[in-house]
Design a protein around this motif. Structure first.
Motif, PDB file in Angstrom:
ATOM      1  N   THR A  12       7.303  12.566  -0.035  1.00  0.00           N
ATOM      2  CA  THR A  12       8.294  12.805  -1.088  1.00  0.00           C
ATOM      3  C   THR A  12       9.701  12.756  -0.516  1.00  0.00           C
ATOM      4  OG1 THR A  12       6.740  14.133  -2.386  1.00  0.00           O
ATOM      5  CG2 THR A  12       9.085  14.470  -2.809  1.00  0.00           C
ATOM      6  N   LEU A  13       9.898  13.345   0.671  1.00  0.00           N
ATOM      7  CA  LEU A  13      11.216  13.287   1.300  1.00  0.00           C
ATOM      8  C   LEU A  13      11.547  11.866   1.725  1.00  0.00           C
ATOM      9  CD1 LEU A  13      13.740  14.680   2.461  1.00  0.00           C
ATOM     10  CD2 LEU A  13      12.478  14.911   4.611  1.00  0.00           C
ATOM     11  N   TRP A  14      10.601  11.158   2.345  1.00  0.00           N
ATOM     12  CA  TRP A  14      10.869   9.782   2.777  1.00  0.00           C
ATOM     13  C   TRP A  14      11.299   8.917   1.597  1.00  0.00           C
ATOM     14  CZ3 TRP A  14       5.410  10.008   5.217  1.00  0.00           C
ATOM     15  CH2 TRP A  14       5.457  10.800   6.372  1.00  0.00           C
ATOM     16  N   ARG A  15      10.613   9.085   0.465  1.00  0.00           N
ATOM     17  CA  ARG A  15      10.963   8.279  -0.717  1.00  0.00           C
ATOM     18  C   ARG A  15      12.335   8.670  -1.263  1.00  0.00           C
ATOM     19  NH1 ARG A  15       5.074   9.194  -1.966  1.00  0.00           N
ATOM     20  NH2 ARG A  15       4.070   7.229  -1.382  1.00  0.00           N
ATOM     21  N   ALA A  46      12.144  14.832  18.995  1.00  0.00           N
ATOM     22  CA  ALA A  46      12.426  15.200  17.605  1.00  0.00           C
ATOM     23  C   ALA A  46      11.485  14.528  16.613  1.00  0.00           C
ATOM     24  CB  ALA A  46      13.875  14.866  17.251  1.00  0.00           C
ATOM     25  N   GLY A  47      10.760  13.490  17.050  1.00  0.00           N
ATOM     26  CA  GLY A  47       9.829  12.802  16.154  1.00  0.00           C
ATOM     27  C   GLY A  47      10.398  11.555  15.522  1.00  0.00           C
ATOM     28  N   LYS A  48      11.303  10.890  16.221  1.00  0.00           N
ATOM     29  CA  LYS A  48      12.046   9.763  15.652  1.00  0.00           C
ATOM     30  C   LYS A  48      11.154   8.565  15.318  1.00  0.00           C
ATOM     31  CE  LYS A  48      14.612   9.692  19.332  1.00  0.00           C
ATOM     32  NZ  LYS A  48      14.041  10.903  19.971  1.00  0.00           N
ATOM     33  N   THR A  49      10.285   8.193  16.237  1.00  0.00           N
ATOM     34  CA  THR A  49       9.497   6.972  16.040  1.00  0.00           C
ATOM     35  C   THR A  49       8.572   7.095  14.842  1.00  0.00           C
ATOM     36  OG1 THR A  49       9.586   6.455  18.401  1.00  0.00           O
ATOM     37  CG2 THR A  49       7.850   5.403  17.115  1.00  0.00           C
ATOM     38  N   ARG A  50       7.855   8.182  14.761  1.00  0.00           N
ATOM     39  CA  ARG A  50       6.934   8.357  13.631  1.00  0.00           C
ATOM     40  C   ARG A  50       7.697   8.455  12.317  1.00  0.00           C
ATOM     41  NH1 ARG A  50       2.250  12.719  14.213  1.00  0.00           N
ATOM     42  NH2 ARG A  50       1.767  11.205  15.866  1.00  0.00           N
ATOM     43  N   PHE A  51       8.826   9.170  12.331  1.00  0.00           N
ATOM     44  CA  PHE A  51       9.625   9.294  11.109  1.00  0.00           C
ATOM     45  C   PHE A  51      10.117   7.922  10.662  1.00  0.00           C
ATOM     46  CE2 PHE A  51      13.118  10.326   8.350  1.00  0.00           C
ATOM     47  CZ  PHE A  51      12.775  11.536   7.769  1.00  0.00           C
ATOM     48  N   ALA A  52      10.618   7.128  11.611  1.00  0.00           N
ATOM     49  CA  ALA A  52      11.118   5.791  11.275  1.00  0.00           C
ATOM     50  C   ALA A  52       9.996   4.892  10.770  1.00  0.00           C
ATOM     51  CB  ALA A  52      11.795   5.169  12.488  1.00  0.00           C
ATOM     52  N   ASP A  53       8.817   4.996  11.369  1.00  0.00           N
ATOM     53  CA  ASP A  53       7.674   4.207  10.891  1.00  0.00           C
ATOM     54  C   ASP A  53       7.342   4.551   9.445  1.00  0.00           C
ATOM     55  OD1 ASP A  53       7.362   2.892  13.303  1.00  0.00           O
ATOM     56  OD2 ASP A  53       5.741   4.193  14.018  1.00  0.00           O
ATOM     57  N   ASN A  54       7.358   5.827   9.116  1.00  0.00           N
ATOM     58  CA  ASN A  54       7.028   6.235   7.752  1.00  0.00           C
ATOM     59  C   ASN A  54       8.132   5.888   6.762  1.00  0.00           C
ATOM     60  OD1 ASN A  54       4.368   7.476   8.027  1.00  0.00           O
ATOM     61  ND2 ASN A  54       5.375   9.028   9.260  1.00  0.00           N
ATOM     62  N   LEU A  55       9.372   5.972   7.213  1.00  0.00           N
ATOM     63  CA  LEU A  55      10.468   5.535   6.349  1.00  0.00           C
ATOM     64  C   LEU A  55      10.336   4.048   6.046  1.00  0.00           C
ATOM     65  CD1 LEU A  55      13.101   6.487   4.971  1.00  0.00           C
ATOM     66  CD2 LEU A  55      14.315   5.767   7.047  1.00  0.00           C
ATOM     67  N   ALA A  56       9.977   3.262   7.055  1.00  0.00           N
ATOM     68  CA  ALA A  56       9.758   1.830   6.842  1.00  0.00           C
ATOM     69  C   ALA A  56       8.631   1.605   5.833  1.00  0.00           C
ATOM     70  CB  ALA A  56       9.427   1.149   8.168  1.00  0.00           C
ATOM     71  N   ALA A  57       7.592   2.417   5.903  1.00  0.00           N
ATOM     72  CA  ALA A  57       6.452   2.256   4.994  1.00  0.00           C
ATOM     73  C   ALA A  57       6.860   2.474   3.543  1.00  0.00           C
ATOM     74  CB  ALA A  57       5.332   3.216   5.383  1.00  0.00           C
ATOM     75  N   MET A 115       0.836  -1.194   0.000  1.00  0.00           N
ATOM     76  CA  MET A 115       0.000   0.000   0.000  1.00  0.00           C
ATOM     77  C   MET A 115       0.873   1.247   0.000  1.00  0.00           C
ATOM     78  SD  MET A 115      -2.947   1.094   2.734  1.00  0.00           S
ATOM     79  CE  MET A 115      -3.820   2.642   2.542  1.00  0.00           C
ATOM     80  N   ARG A 116       0.674   2.132  -0.960  1.00  0.00           N
ATOM     81  CA  ARG A 116       1.483   3.337  -1.083  1.00  0.00           C
ATOM     82  C   ARG A 116       0.908   4.455  -0.226  1.00  0.00           C
ATOM     83  NH1 ARG A 116       5.240   4.156  -4.862  1.00  0.00           N
ATOM     84  NH2 ARG A 116       4.782   6.399  -4.913  1.00  0.00           N
ATOM     85  N   LEU A 117       1.825   5.215   0.370  1.00  0.00           N
ATOM     86  CA  LEU A 117       1.405   6.396   1.108  1.00  0.00           C
ATOM     87  C   LEU A 117       0.965   7.478   0.128  1.00  0.00           C
ATOM     88  CD1 LEU A 117       4.277   6.668   3.745  1.00  0.00           C
ATOM     89  CD2 LEU A 117       2.005   5.688   4.056  1.00  0.00           C
ATOM     90  N   PRO A 118       0.077   8.380   0.536  1.00  0.00           N
ATOM     91  CA  PRO A 118      -0.321   9.489  -0.342  1.00  0.00           C
ATOM     92  C   PRO A 118       0.877  10.348  -0.708  1.00  0.00           C
ATOM     93  CG  PRO A 118      -1.763   9.338   1.580  1.00  0.00           C
ATOM     94  CD  PRO A 118      -0.617   8.413   1.834  1.00  0.00           C
ATOM     95  N   VAL A 119       0.769  11.051  -1.815  1.00  0.00           N
ATOM     96  CA  VAL A 119       1.830  11.962  -2.232  1.00  0.00           C
ATOM     97  C   VAL A 119       1.695  13.250  -1.424  1.00  0.00           C
ATOM     98  CG1 VAL A 119       2.826  13.275  -4.124  1.00  0.00           C
ATOM     99  CG2 VAL A 119       1.928  10.979  -4.536  1.00  0.00           C
ATOM    100  N   THR A 120       2.639  13.459  -0.526  1.00  0.00           N
ATOM    101  CA  THR A 120       2.693  14.647   0.324  1.00  0.00           C
ATOM    102  C   THR A 120       4.138  15.126   0.375  1.00  0.00           C
ATOM    103  OG1 THR A 120       3.159  13.381   2.331  1.00  0.00           O
ATOM    104  CG2 THR A 120       0.818  13.715   1.772  1.00  0.00           C
ATOM    105  N   PRO A 121       4.376  16.358   0.850  1.00  0.00           N
ATOM    106  CA  PRO A 121       5.774  16.794   0.991  1.00  0.00           C
ATOM    107  C   PRO A 121       6.601  15.848   1.855  1.00  0.00           C
ATOM    108  CG  PRO A 121       4.311  18.673   1.178  1.00  0.00           C
ATOM    109  CD  PRO A 121       3.425  17.454   1.142  1.00  0.00           C
ATOM    110  N   ALA A 122       6.012  15.336   2.935  1.00  0.00           N
ATOM    111  CA  ALA A 122       6.749  14.421   3.802  1.00  0.00           C
ATOM    112  C   ALA A 122       7.059  13.116   3.088  1.00  0.00           C
ATOM    113  CB  ALA A 122       5.957  14.155   5.088  1.00  0.00           C
TER     114      ALA A 122
END
Length: 226
Positions: free
Chosen positions: A10-13, A38-49, A1-8
């Motif tokens: 786009t950076l994760w990809r 700093a938001g590490k857990t959520r950022f890492a979760d989205n990077l994993a996605a 399942m792809r995440l929506p196209v958002t500024p965030a």
């Protein structure tokens, strides 16, 4: 399942693609480091996605699941900044049950643990062993991931930046702590992280620096360390 196209997203990809250009195959270990709030857990979760979007086998872990027992964490004193920096995490167990077996990848059935300690219960977790294919990504979030004892294990790493007031406001909302960084109740943690910044220079050690002031629109930071 792809995440929506958002500024965030786009950076994760973009970060995923950058890591993949250097490490297209094999076992890859990525750290998401930063100070508290700093938001590490959520950022890492989205990077994993976004890694999963390209079909990668992705595993997530957090240093919060590799704490030391309370008696060891507070051995230097309940308010000791040095104790917070040096005694919070069990790096030996982290390496023994997760990093070393994941990195070796000798056989696909070689097991590793994604968590080892229950912070709330202050006791070890029952061992739960998982396996991975030969090509797999491990993303770990947490504080102090660029400390000298751990720096050499990462293939690729991210340092998350956010202003002091933003981070303490987030922690106050999340944990009910005092939002004033200068509050005495915050001294152990604030000064412990200052020790880390001085000892390890994580911004210089990281592969990438990201300004995560606005998690909906994080941005890459280019910094000259000369």
């Amino acid at each position: 399942m792809r995440l929506p196209v958002t500024p965030a997203a786009t950076l994760w990809r973009a970060l995923r693609d950058e890591a993949r250009r250097t490490y297209p195959r094999g076992r890859v270990m990525i750290a998401v480091d930063g100070e508290d709030g700093a938001g590490k857990t959520r950022f890492a979760d989205n990077l994993a996605a976004v890694f999963r979007e390209d079909g990668s086998a992705v595993f997530r872990a957090s240093m919060d699941d590799f704490h030391r027992p309370r008696a060891e964490r507070y051995a230097r004193g309940r308010t000791s900044p040095e104790g917070f920096y040096r005694d919070s995490y069990d790096e030996a167990t982290f390496r023994r049950v997760l990093i070393d077996p994941f990195r070796s990848g000798a056989t696909p059935d070689a097991g590793f643990q994604l968590a080892a300690f229950d912070l709330v219960r202050d006791e070890p977790r029952p061992a739960e062993w998982v396996t991975a294919p030969r090509d797999a990504v491990l993303i770990v979030d947490g504080m102090f991931l660029h400390r000298p004892e751990l720096r050499g294990i990462w293939h690729w790493s991210i340092w998350l930046d956010a202003p002091l007031d933003v981070r303490y406001a987030r922690m106050a909302e999340r944990d009910g702590t005092d939002p004033d960084p200068a509050a005495e109740s915050n001294r152990r943690y604030r000064e412990g992280q200052e020790l880390y910044l001085k000892d390890a220079r994580p911004r210089a050690a990281a592969s990438v620096i990201v300004d995560n002031t606005d998690p909906a629109a994080p941005s890459r930071v280019y910094q000259d360390f000369c």
